[in-house]
Enzyme design. Structure first.
Site, PDB file in Angstrom:
ATOM      1  N   THR A 234     -53.580  27.376  29.564  1.00  0.00           N
ATOM      2  CA  THR A 234     -52.419  27.222  30.451  1.00  0.00           C
ATOM      3  C   THR A 234     -52.266  28.453  31.350  1.00  0.00           C
ATOM      4  O   THR A 234     -52.106  29.569  30.858  1.00  0.00           O
ATOM      5  CB  THR A 234     -51.145  27.028  29.602  1.00  0.00           C
ATOM      6  OG1 THR A 234     -51.363  25.956  28.690  1.00  0.00           O
ATOM      7  CG2 THR A 234     -49.949  26.720  30.489  1.00  0.00           C
TER       8      THR A 234
ATOM      9  N   ASN B 140     -49.371  31.106  16.109  1.00  0.00           N
ATOM     10  CA  ASN B 140     -49.841  31.818  17.297  1.00  0.00           C
ATOM     11  C   ASN B 140     -48.650  32.104  18.191  1.00  0.00           C
ATOM     12  O   ASN B 140     -47.734  31.288  18.315  1.00  0.00           O
ATOM     13  CB  ASN B 140     -50.957  31.055  18.011  1.00  0.00           C
ATOM     14  CG  ASN B 140     -50.447  30.012  18.973  1.00  0.00           C
ATOM     15  OD1 ASN B 140     -50.018  30.338  20.074  1.00  0.00           O
ATOM     16  ND2 ASN B 140     -50.467  28.757  18.556  1.00  0.00           N
TER      17      ASN B 140
ATOM     18  N   PHE C  85     -48.209  33.983  21.874  1.00  0.00           N
ATOM     19  CA  PHE C  85     -48.760  34.701  23.037  1.00  0.00           C
ATOM     20  C   PHE C  85     -47.759  34.794  24.191  1.00  0.00           C
ATOM     21  O   PHE C  85     -47.858  35.690  25.026  1.00  0.00           O
ATOM     22  CB  PHE C  85     -50.014  33.979  23.554  1.00  0.00           C
ATOM     23  CG  PHE C  85     -51.206  34.112  22.653  1.00  0.00           C
ATOM     24  CD1 PHE C  85     -52.116  35.144  22.825  1.00  0.00           C
ATOM     25  CD2 PHE C  85     -51.421  33.206  21.635  1.00  0.00           C
ATOM     26  CE1 PHE C  85     -53.205  35.273  21.990  1.00  0.00           C
ATOM     27  CE2 PHE C  85     -52.514  33.324  20.789  1.00  0.00           C
ATOM     28  CZ  PHE C  85     -53.412  34.358  20.976  1.00  0.00           C
TER      29      PHE C  85
ATOM     30  N   CYS D 263     -42.633  23.784  26.904  1.00  0.00           N
ATOM     31  CA  CYS D 263     -42.354  25.179  27.238  1.00  0.00           C
ATOM     32  C   CYS D 263     -40.868  25.286  27.567  1.00  0.00           C
ATOM     33  O   CYS D 263     -40.229  24.279  27.843  1.00  0.00           O
ATOM     34  CB  CYS D 263     -43.198  25.593  28.439  1.00  0.00           C
ATOM     35  SG  CYS D 263     -42.769  24.672  29.917  1.00  0.00           S
TER      36      CYS D 263
ATOM     37  N   ALA E 216     -57.556  22.901  18.242  1.00  0.00           N
ATOM     38  CA  ALA E 216     -57.488  24.320  18.627  1.00  0.00           C
ATOM     39  C   ALA E 216     -57.830  25.190  17.419  1.00  0.00           C
ATOM     40  O   ALA E 216     -58.888  25.821  17.365  1.00  0.00           O
ATOM     41  CB  ALA E 216     -56.100  24.655  19.167  1.00  0.00           C
TER      42      ALA E 216
HETATM   43  C1  LIG Z   1     -54.506  30.589  20.092  1.00  0.00           C
HETATM   44  C2  LIG Z   1     -53.697  29.437  20.601  1.00  0.00           C
HETATM   45  C3  LIG Z   1     -53.116  29.482  21.865  1.00  0.00           C
HETATM   46  C4  LIG Z   1     -52.382  28.398  22.362  1.00  0.00           C
HETATM   47  N1  LIG Z   1     -51.868  28.433  23.635  1.00  0.00           N
HETATM   48  C5  LIG Z   1     -51.362  27.287  24.205  1.00  0.00           C
HETATM   49  C6  LIG Z   1     -51.058  27.221  25.587  1.00  0.00           C
HETATM   50  O1  LIG Z   1     -51.216  28.211  26.330  1.00  0.00           O
HETATM   51  N2  LIG Z   1     -50.580  26.049  26.099  1.00  0.00           N
HETATM   52  C7  LIG Z   1     -50.393  24.934  25.310  1.00  0.00           C
HETATM   53  O2  LIG Z   1     -49.989  23.884  25.824  1.00  0.00           O
HETATM   54  N3  LIG Z   1     -50.668  24.978  23.994  1.00  0.00           N
HETATM   55  C8  LIG Z   1     -51.158  26.117  23.425  1.00  0.00           C
HETATM   56  N4  LIG Z   1     -51.529  26.132  22.098  1.00  0.00           N
HETATM   57  C9  LIG Z   1     -51.243  24.939  21.265  1.00  0.00           C
HETATM   58  C10 LIG Z   1     -52.474  24.033  21.122  1.00  0.00           C
HETATM   59  O3  LIG Z   1     -52.898  23.508  22.355  1.00  0.00           O
HETATM   60  C11 LIG Z   1     -52.197  22.867  20.163  1.00  0.00           C
HETATM   61  O4  LIG Z   1     -51.227  22.021  20.728  1.00  0.00           O
HETATM   62  C12 LIG Z   1     -51.708  23.318  18.791  1.00  0.00           C
HETATM   63  O5  LIG Z   1     -52.374  24.491  18.395  1.00  0.00           O
HETATM   64  C13 LIG Z   1     -51.944  22.242  17.738  1.00  0.00           C
HETATM   65  O6  LIG Z   1     -53.336  21.991  17.580  1.00  0.00           O
HETATM   66  P1  LIG Z   1     -54.178  22.584  16.335  1.00  0.00           P
HETATM   67  O7  LIG Z   1     -53.438  22.247  15.093  1.00  0.00           O
HETATM   68  O8  LIG Z   1     -55.533  21.951  16.464  1.00  0.00           O
HETATM   69  O9  LIG Z   1     -54.243  24.068  16.533  1.00  0.00           O
HETATM   70  C14 LIG Z   1     -52.223  27.236  21.565  1.00  0.00           C
HETATM   71  C15 LIG Z   1     -52.787  27.214  20.275  1.00  0.00           C
HETATM   72  C16 LIG Z   1     -53.510  28.286  19.794  1.00  0.00           C
HETATM   73  C17 LIG Z   1     -54.119  28.209  18.409  1.00  0.00           C
END
Ligand SMILES: Cc1cc2nc3c(=O)[nH]c(=O)nc-3n(C[C@H](O)[C@H](O)[C@H](O)COP(=O)(O)O)c2cc1C
Length: 355
Positions: free
Chosen positions: A78, A121, A123, A192, A335
């Site tokens: 993003t 996470n 950030f 967001c 992710a």
């Molecule tokens: C390191 C990291 C950074 C992330 N940054 C964003 C982001 O910038 N924008 C977003 O929409 N989701 C972000 N996410 C959320 C992921 O896209 C996802 O929706 C969430 O981690 C659930 O998936 P998972 O269980 O496979 O990790 C982030 C996830 C992780 C692990």
């Protein structure tokens, strides 16, 4: 088994940005694909409808490695219309959850990454300036092989004056900047914070619709996917789908689930104001991702809408991919799982049960 993660939680965001990706992503050898794309996602041919959602692929080097490792739908992290700083390190910690995670829990976090893998996470959605990310994104859009599609994700930034008009205008500017990269699918992050409130934009349905319409107007024919959070309230999800699902081309669910995160002594684990509550992802939220996909598919049928559904949340193996596909997901993304299992796309290609 977990491998060395391609994003290293022990390093700062900046360090990962400059020196990563790590582990098997550091030197991936592109395996020429013998696949003929059997799938299609939003008008694009796709080998396997599996990828990495917005976040971990923090720049073009990461996206390129993901493509080489067979993730056919990688999302470039993003971005914003202007430079934006990251929260201070640490940004990723392991969390230990018994069973499924529901909101409002307090979890203990540490550096011990074990299966079943769940993490937090935090950030704050950092971004480089478009002068950096536009050419960086354009290069990986071109690099994708046949049957692979890079998705570009972005979100608006609250204005300094608190002006809603400026907030909406920022979304339109972002859409234009993404369009200029040549990206074939755009994702907008509605999970967001909304301008003027602490709540998420996807929960402010009239404004989410207004913004989605403004973006679509700017994007023209480029498909628009919206990324949303878990909706506990079924009626509200129905309203969201009626209003926004009729404007966008795809809905991606879910983003992280919030929990209070403390260290072993019970102190706030992530330093700084507002960081006691943090987003949790990985295995413990899979139930919520699957449930949302099922609800979004049901709503699409009952309302005769057309949007595609991207299933996200806790996929760490081929069985997780299968579970989302059976729930009706048109595409699936991982992710947390992909970060610690860089060969996950290959595992899915070899072991998943095709629908
Ligand atoms: C390191 C990291 C950074 C992330 N940054 C964003 C982001 O910038 N924008 C977003 O929409 N989701 C972000 N996410 C959320 C992921 O896209 C996802 O929706 C969430 O981690 C659930 O998936 P998972 O269980 O496979 O990790 C982030 C996830 C992780 C692990």
């Amino acid at each position: 088994m977990l491998s060395e993660p391609f994003y290293d939680p022990l390093r700062s965001y900046q360090d990962n940005f400059e020196h990563g990706p790590f582990g098997l992503f550091a030197d991936p050898h592109r395996i020429p694909s013998s696949e003929t794309p059997k799938h299609s996602f939003l008008g694009q041919p796709v080998n396997t409808p599996f990828g990495i959602p917005a976040g971990p692929l923090i720049n073009g080097k990461y996206v390129k490695a993901a493509l080489d490792m067979g993730f056919d739908l990688p999302v470039y992290k993003t971005v914003r219309t202007r430079q934006y700083p990251s929260h201070p390190w640490p940004n990723v910690l392991a969390v230990h959850v018994d069973g499924d995670l529901h909101t409002g829990r307090t979890l203990v976090a540490d550096g011990n990454y074990t299966e079943p893998l769940s993490i937090t996470n935090s950030f704050g959605v950092p971004s480089y300036d478009p002068e950096f990310w536009q050419p960086d994104m354009a290069a990986v859009v071109k690099y994708a092989a046949p049957g692979q599609v890079v998705v570009g994700s972005y979100q608006g930034t609250k204005s300094e004056t608190g002006s809603v008009a400026a907030y909406i205008a920022d979304y339109v500017t972002g859409a234009r900047l993404l369009k200029e990269t040549g990206v074939k699918i755009v994702e907008v992050n509605f999970s967001c914070p909304n301008e003027g409130t602490a709540a998420l934009l996807c929960f402010d349905i009239p404004r989410a619709r207004e913004i989605a319409e403004a973006i679509k107007n700017e994007l023209g024919d480029i498909p628009l996917v919206t990324k949303i959070a878990y909706f506990g309230d079924d009626e509200r999800l129905g309203q969201f789908v009626r209003e926004v699902g009729s404007v966008v081309d795809g809905i991606s669910a879910i983003n992280t689930v919030s929990a209070n995160v403390v260290d072993e002594q019970g102190q706030q684990a992530l330093p700084g104001e507002g960081r006691l509550s943090s987003g949790v992802c990985g295995h413990a939220i899979q139930w919520a991702g699957v449930e949302m996909v099922e609800r979004l598919v049901r709503l699409r049928e009952s309302l005769s809408l057309k949007y595609r559904v991207v299933g996200v949340g806790g996929v760490t193996d081929a069985a997780g991919f299968d579970r989302f596909r059976r729930a009706g997901a048109d595409a699936v993304m991982s992710a947390t799982g992909a970060m610690w299992k860089p060969t996950l796309a290959r595992e899915v290609k070899e072991q998943a049960h095709e629908l």
